[in-house]
Design an enzyme around this catalytic site. Structure first.
Site, PDB file in Angstrom:
ATOM      1  NE  ARG A 168      -2.619   0.630   3.887  1.00 50.96           N
ATOM      2  CZ  ARG A 168      -1.583   1.154   4.721  1.00 50.96           C
ATOM      3  NH1 ARG A 168      -1.380   2.538   4.687  1.00 50.96           N
ATOM      4  NH2 ARG A 168      -1.607   0.775   6.007  1.00 50.96           N
ATOM      5  CE1 TYR A 207       1.378   2.402   8.828  1.00 49.52           C
ATOM      6  CE2 TYR A 207      -0.118   4.012   9.972  1.00 49.52           C
ATOM      7  CZ  TYR A 207       0.151   3.166   9.092  1.00 49.52           C
ATOM      8  OH  TYR A 207      -0.889   3.434   7.824  1.00 49.52           O
ATOM      9  CG  HIS A 212      -6.252   2.084   6.648  1.00 48.37           C
ATOM     10  ND1 HIS A 212      -6.155   0.762   6.124  1.00 48.37           N
ATOM     11  CD2 HIS A 212      -7.420   2.436   7.141  1.00 48.37           C
ATOM     12  CE1 HIS A 212      -7.343   0.353   6.504  1.00 48.37           C
ATOM     13  NE2 HIS A 212      -8.106   1.513   7.003  1.00 48.37           N
TER      14      HIS A 212
HETATM   15  C1  LIG Z   1     -14.226  -6.183  12.172  1.00 50.07           C
HETATM   16  C2  LIG Z   1     -13.555  -4.830  11.732  1.00 50.07           C
HETATM   17  N1  LIG Z   1     -12.618  -4.397  12.690  1.00 50.07           N
HETATM   18  C3  LIG Z   1     -12.074  -3.432  12.604  1.00 50.07           C
HETATM   19  C4  LIG Z   1     -12.295  -2.710  11.266  1.00 50.07           C
HETATM   20  C5  LIG Z   1     -11.247  -1.430  11.215  1.00 50.07           C
HETATM   21  N2  LIG Z   1     -10.324  -1.600  10.217  1.00 50.07           N
HETATM   22  C6  LIG Z   1     -10.656  -1.219   9.146  1.00 50.07           C
HETATM   23  S1  LIG Z   1      -9.518  -1.529   7.610  1.00 50.07           S
HETATM   24  C7  LIG Z   1      -8.626  -2.376   8.928  1.00 50.07           C
HETATM   25  C8  LIG Z   1      -7.142  -2.884   8.593  1.00 50.07           C
HETATM   26  C9  LIG Z   1      -7.618  -4.070   7.594  1.00 50.07           C
HETATM   27  O1  LIG Z   1      -6.242  -4.382   6.920  1.00 50.07           O
HETATM   28  P1  LIG Z   1      -6.287  -5.513   5.707  1.00 50.07           P
HETATM   29  O2  LIG Z   1      -7.129  -6.670   5.982  1.00 50.07           O
HETATM   30  O3  LIG Z   1      -4.765  -5.686   5.869  1.00 50.07           O
HETATM   31  O4  LIG Z   1      -6.665  -4.500   4.356  1.00 50.07           O
HETATM   32  P2  LIG Z   1      -5.893  -3.324   3.934  1.00 50.07           P
HETATM   33  O5  LIG Z   1      -6.605  -2.036   4.487  1.00 50.07           O
HETATM   34  O6  LIG Z   1      -4.649  -3.575   4.108  1.00 50.07           O
HETATM   35  O7  LIG Z   1      -6.614  -3.346   2.679  1.00 50.07           O
HETATM   36  C10 LIG Z   1      -9.146  -2.111  10.007  1.00 50.07           C
HETATM   37  C11 LIG Z   1      -8.709  -2.654  11.547  1.00 50.07           C
HETATM   38  C12 LIG Z   1     -12.878  -3.261  10.530  1.00 50.07           C
HETATM   39  N3  LIG Z   1     -13.296  -2.398   9.262  1.00 50.07           N
HETATM   40  N4  LIG Z   1     -13.660  -4.264  10.677  1.00 50.07           N
END
Ligand SMILES: Cc1ncc(C[n+]2csc(CCOP(=O)(O)OP(=O)(O)O)c2C)c(N)n1
Ligand SMILES: Cc1ncc(C[n+]2csc(CCOP(=O)(O)OP(=O)(O)O)c2C)c(N)n1
Ligand SMILES: [Mg+2]
Ligand SMILES: [Mg+2]
Lengths: 377, 325, 325, 377
Positions: A272, A285, A276
């Site tokens: 990425r 971070y 985020h």
């Molecule tokens: C059940 C849940 N917990 C927390 C969140 C908050 N949250 C949104 S995106 C994210 C990280 C997701 O990481 P990843 O699966 O690696 O996907 P990326 O965003 O890197 O594409 C978090 C913790 C959420 N959307 N859903």
């Protein structure tokens, strides 16, 4: 055109000096004829990757300008998304997370429709109900996303089971991140798919970060693809900056699924490049060194160089690709920003197929109160 | 008409739906070979095959999530959760996904899943085989919630649920699965959403109940007749949508209301009924509303007979309400 | 006393607790290096180290389940759920385990976990970054539920929660995380459970609110003063246990009640308040109870300003209630 | 005494003709000195297994007679449970499911205390609050069980993390079945344990059935132990009818955990000889042949033969073991059945540390109504 192997082989390494150490060996079968992106498609693939980048950058600006409320960028993941979707049939169902712009564009969702969703105006297929990036379009077999991570994974399995029962020769493809492999529904989804041999492609974009949590702290699994072992299904790691590798892996997984061989877990290793979301500041971070190392592997640059070398593209033609894309985006944006806002009344629709009495009452009270002068003493 | 137990009526409802519509299928733990731990799906595997009566791995979020995916594709899945106490691993799929799919997609993705699950106490099930969590689901916009109290309604409401377009939580009062029998119309019998049923007519006090509390309340109401107190007993059966008209009409007539449910009182479903009365029938109310409910504790094992509202407690509440100035 | 925003007050509360008690630790997604997505845990990692400020994998049931295990051992874990909208994967751990551990073990295993999580609308978060699911938890016997509406209470209630013996769900009104500032007592400031706070005294109508609805209601109450309507505004802040005395005393005085919350109305927390009034203050009530709430729909994005109760809607309700015969 | 290898080796087999087939190889390290049950302990182990069987059979009868309300038998799993617990220290925390009678007995929980729980009388440490089999005893570091499967797995990880932080050199051991590997909390628990290197032993008793669902339909994973690969932790398969194998595996896992090497997933392959519970009729879903094949591997008979061969036991002494155990059980049962019932008032305790006002009011109303004549007109 690359002739190097499309998959990065997984090593079986011992990680700990444990009693009985598992030696994860998500074997990768690179034998057999690889499906390849037809050479004549490559410029189209490139254009789609460029479009994704242009829209993405434009949206970051729009958010800073307050013209859209929020945005989730996907820069760095273009080859993974476009390559994967290119290998799917338009009949296949897509279950995205919230970062799948390149998937939506490749699937053919018109730009303006996406921008309408980002703005949440009366053109939005979702009637302004969701945050930007959570779009979905039934006509494109692109299921409306939600925010809770992982929920779409097991849904994709259910749809695949239903499609097979109905005899439709399609697969479902579901998209999620490295962090999402820790979610409950990753587990239930992959397990169900294994047991029922669902024709589903689990496409994990390991972009190395789940907000601020690095991949190494997400799980001690050697690779994310290795988690397939737990479900008795194939697992594959691909270089997600290499559109050919991605395409090949997905095409093969699709073939397997259609042949009744069940699901495949594909881990596309990407990065990425942006934050985020527009609410995030990655400098808190992660290091510039890491970022720069990955910037050097920009998937768009990589494909461009290949096309240049191949003679399919010139610097001028490339310039034209970017400029015409920007013009397209500007045009769509102007059209989208000219749309009327959503009507307040719509807020009460679609909770159920038909508005129940009690909700009609709430709506009527709401409308009475909204009438000019209604709330004056 | 056939005389059936409540669980047999559920079984007949499922059979009827599967027979008439090939898109109806069942999934859940032990629903196939075993016929369900309460035998609600008995015989269906044999009749309709393993493609339509699916034994799943032990994962409620898997069951509901997969059912959602099937529904998106146009099937009509009926998911069984073995006990409603085990529905919580699926809570995210139900609350975040099932209930919101139509809305969040602007109407593009209806998501018609029926979740059947036994609920309630009275079978010595202790904390985890006795719960009545209807209020969680009734509070969740986008879900319909049904609770039958007799075999005919069980079949009729279930068929309405399966042929509806919206997600439905169908709670089955397992305590009276076999103890209550009744005549059930054959064929495609339907009981509509949003229509309460008057079990006893009366003019002194209105009693509102549902599920396994209906026979308990009926016992109380019948006993009070001898004392000259004529209570009206209304079986709500459709918790969402609620038959607000029936609620208000009865209280306008009697001026007094007793609400009965098994779930803990605080923020239970009864609170909503009382709130509607305080909002819309205040001027009719001649006596304080009384709730007869489970206590605000987890559900106990050895003492469940004292935890659950019984006819005596209900009768006491009706009597007190009838006499309140 | 220090002037702080609400989120800073939360941060100070955490700091205070961790400083005074080495058994207090924090776990959650992005709480460490990143300091929390709302910066509620900012600086704590640096101060207390990675053993006490733990960045976890993306699994809410993991977070709460691990916190339960820590609590059983005698630690005082404070788990952060990034948005309450994402608490549902942990619902089973919360409802089946956390809330019931003490009870099911006959008192042998107290389970003191504090779950902090931002809730509510007003930040353009749409369906999944805006919910107010307090009623689910208030209905769950064994959980305490707190919602502060200002920085001093945020710190004071949080410290009470962390030093308590019972599981506590601590809901933080993220909409006013930064928009509301106030003087916060330094040191070990505590606000007790079960004590509402009177924000405005008045004699005409009682208004009950909590969290981000308190400033909204205050605005309405203040505006109505000019019209000669003197409403009393009570901030419940401790939803479980509820300060029933304050609820009843105010309505006994005013005879009129308006209840305000963001959550959908049906079976919302306001239903319980109205029900208690219908049960225990019926003879004091001079006008129907009115609830001003979110609508019975999922939480919308573009139209959230119309979905959320605003001062106008609250004022209208107070006015109507004040005038009702 | 057996000298054969304690672990059953796992084979790496290809299961499907897939694109990129994982070759699960949950390697088992059988090298190094195996921990062995001290020879002088063996009669104690045997007696504990016999006690489990005797109590179990007695309880099935009690349930049929209506003297207890429900029962979950564990016959066939004695070697797994006793062997595992024998390898733990009394300081280690145990997080059981509902089928762990042998674990409780080995841990030292007095028989009468267990029977009090089955009856739900005033002697029950749980105050009659839970169904039979859901017991727990703080003094024995045996955490009170719940019915929802899997929840205890991640809790055990939390306790292990806390104990390590407090510097106590213990492990936590959590027990669950084959079906429970599909639960959400299996996933979150093992993943957390891997990431945080929690000193936890995940002891999965694969008794081949989850009520009516056979192991093969639960997951397509080659073995359940292979699921450890997904979490980067060691996974071990043991013959759960061989008390030595179980003991050795657990002792080694414990050693590893205490040395900071993190968790281990152990799959003990056993068979549930009885019904799932007294509400279940296994003839509906499994064959007599299968049952009989496993009856031939009865773990108690196996150890008995070894002890006979070894000269530690004679047929007479064995008879005495069974008879004295039966007498003990009869005595405990008599004492338990003589206990008073739980007091109604207790129903309102322990929801919170202190009874809140509103609940006091409910209790007082309840007691007023229970007074003689209170509900008469
Ligand atoms: C059940 C849940 N917990 C927390 C969140 C908050 N949250 C949104 S995106 C994210 C990280 C997701 O990481 P990843 O699966 O690696 O996907 P990326 O965003 O890197 O594409 C978090 C913790 C959420 N959307 N859903
Ligand atoms: C979350 C949840 N879903 C369903 C059940 C009902 N149930 C009780 S035991 C069981 C099977 C468990 O199988 P397994 O994990 O193999 O353990 P075993 O009973 O064989 O020891 C089921 C489905 C439950 N207790 N919890
Ligand atoms: Mg990521
Ligand atoms: Mg089993």
């Amino acid at each position: 055109m690359p002739t190097q192997p499309l998959y990065r082989k997984l090593r079986s390494e011992r990680r700990s000096n444990s009693v009985a150490d598992p030696t994860p060996s998500t074997a990768v079968d690179a034998t057999g004829a690889e499906a390849r992106i037809p050479s004549t498609d490559l410029l189209g693939v490139y254009r789609m990757m460029v479009t994704s980048r242009v829209v993405d950058e434009r949206c970051l600006t729009l958010q800073r300008q307050g013209r859209i409320g929020f945005y989730v960028p996907m820069q760095g993941q273009e080859a993974a998304q476009v390559g994967c979707t290119w290998a799917l049939s338009p009949e296949d169902w897509i279950f995205p997370a919230y970062r799948e712009l390149g998937v939506a564009l490749t699937r053919g969702v018109p730009l303006k429709l996406l921008l309408d969703q980002f703005i949440g105006n009366s053109g939005d297929a979702l009637k302004g109900r969701q945050m930007p990036n959570h779009y979905g379009y039934r006509a494109f077999r692109f299921v409306t996303a939600s925010s809770p991570v992982g929920t779409q994974i097991v849904q994709a399995v259910g749809t695949a089971m239903a499609a097979r029962r109905k005899g439709e020769p399609i697969v479902t493809a579901t998209f999620f991140g490295d962090g999402t492999t820790s979610s409950s529904d990753f587990h239930s989804g992959l397990n169900f798919a294994g047991v029922f041999r669902a024709p589903t492609i689990f496409f994990c974009q390991n972009n190395q970060w789940a907000i601020s949590l690095p991949r190494e702290k997400q799980t001690r699994s050697e690779t994310l693809a290795a988690k397939s072992v737990a479900y008795g299904i194939p697992g594959v790691v691909v270089d997600g900056t290499d559109v050919h590798a991605v395409y090949g892996a997905v095409a093969k997984a699709r073939e397997l699924a259609l042949a009744g061989g069940g699901p495949t877990l594909i881990e596309a290793q990407v990065y990425r490049l942006g934050p985020h979301s527009t609410s995030d500041d990655p400098r808190r971070y992660r290091s510039d060194e890491e970022l720069n190392a990955w910037k050097a592997k920009d998937p768009i640059a990589r494909l461009k160089h290949e096309l240049l070398a191949d003679g399919q593209l010139t610097e001028e033609a490339d310039h034209e690709v970017w400029e015409s894309t920007k013009a397209e985006v500007a045009k769509a944006l102007a059209a989208s920003e000219a749309m009327a806002p959503v009507q307040p009344r719509t807020m009460f629709e679609d909770v159920f197929a038909h508005i129940p009495l009690a909700l009609e009452e709430q709506r009527d009270q709401f409308e009475a109160l909204s009438a000019p002068g209604a709330t004056k003493p | 008409m056939t005389e059936l137990t409540l669980v047999q009526a559920v079984n007949r409802g499922l059979f009827e739906a599967m027979k008439s519509d090939p898109d109806v299928l069942i999934l859940g733990e032990d629903v196939g070979v075993n016929g369900g731990v309460f035998r609600a799906t008995e015989g269906l595997l044999k009749e309709f095959g393993a493609e339509r009566v699916i034994d799943t791995p032990l994962s409620e979020s898997g069951i509901v999530g997969a059912a959602i995916g099937m529904a998106l594709y146009g099937m009509k899945p009926v998911a069984e959760i073995q006990f409603v106490d085990f529905i919580y691993p699926a809570f995210d799929q139900i609350v975040s996904e099932l209930a919101k799919f139509r809305y969040r997609s602007g109407g593009q993705y209806p998501c018609h899943v029926v979740i059947r699950t036994p609920y309630g106490g009275g079978i010595k099930g202790g904390l985890y085989h006795s719960q009545s969590p209807e209020a969680y689901f009734a509070h969740t916009a986008g879900l319909k919630v049904l609770i039958p109290s007799n075999p005919a309604d069980a079949k009729g409401l279930l068929l309405t649920a399966i042929h509806d377009e919206d997600p439905v939580l169908f709670l089955e009062p397992k305590r009276i699965y076999r103890s209550v029998t009744g005549e059930v119309p054959d064929g495609d019998h339907r009981v509509p959403f949003g229509l309460a049923s008057t079990v006893r007519e009366g003019s002194d006090v209105s009693v509102f109940a549902y599920g396994a509390m209906v026979p308990v309340a009926a016992q109380a109401v019948d006993a009070l007749g001898a004392e000259g107190i004529h209570a009206e007993l209304i079986d709500l059966r459709s918790l969402v949508p609620l038959d607000e008209k029936a609620l208000l009409a009865s209280v306008e007539k009697t001026g007094r209301a007793v609400i009965v449910h098994e779930a803990p009182r605080f923020c239970g479903y009864g609170a909503e009924l009382a709130a509607i009365l305080a909002e819309k029938a205040l001027y009719s109310l001649k006596a304080p509303v009384v709730r007869v409910t489970g206590f605000d504790t987890p559900f106990p094992y050895a003492l469940e007979h004292l935890y659950l509202p019984n006819a005596e407690r209900v009768a006491h509440a009706i009597r007190t309400t009838a006499k309140a100035a």
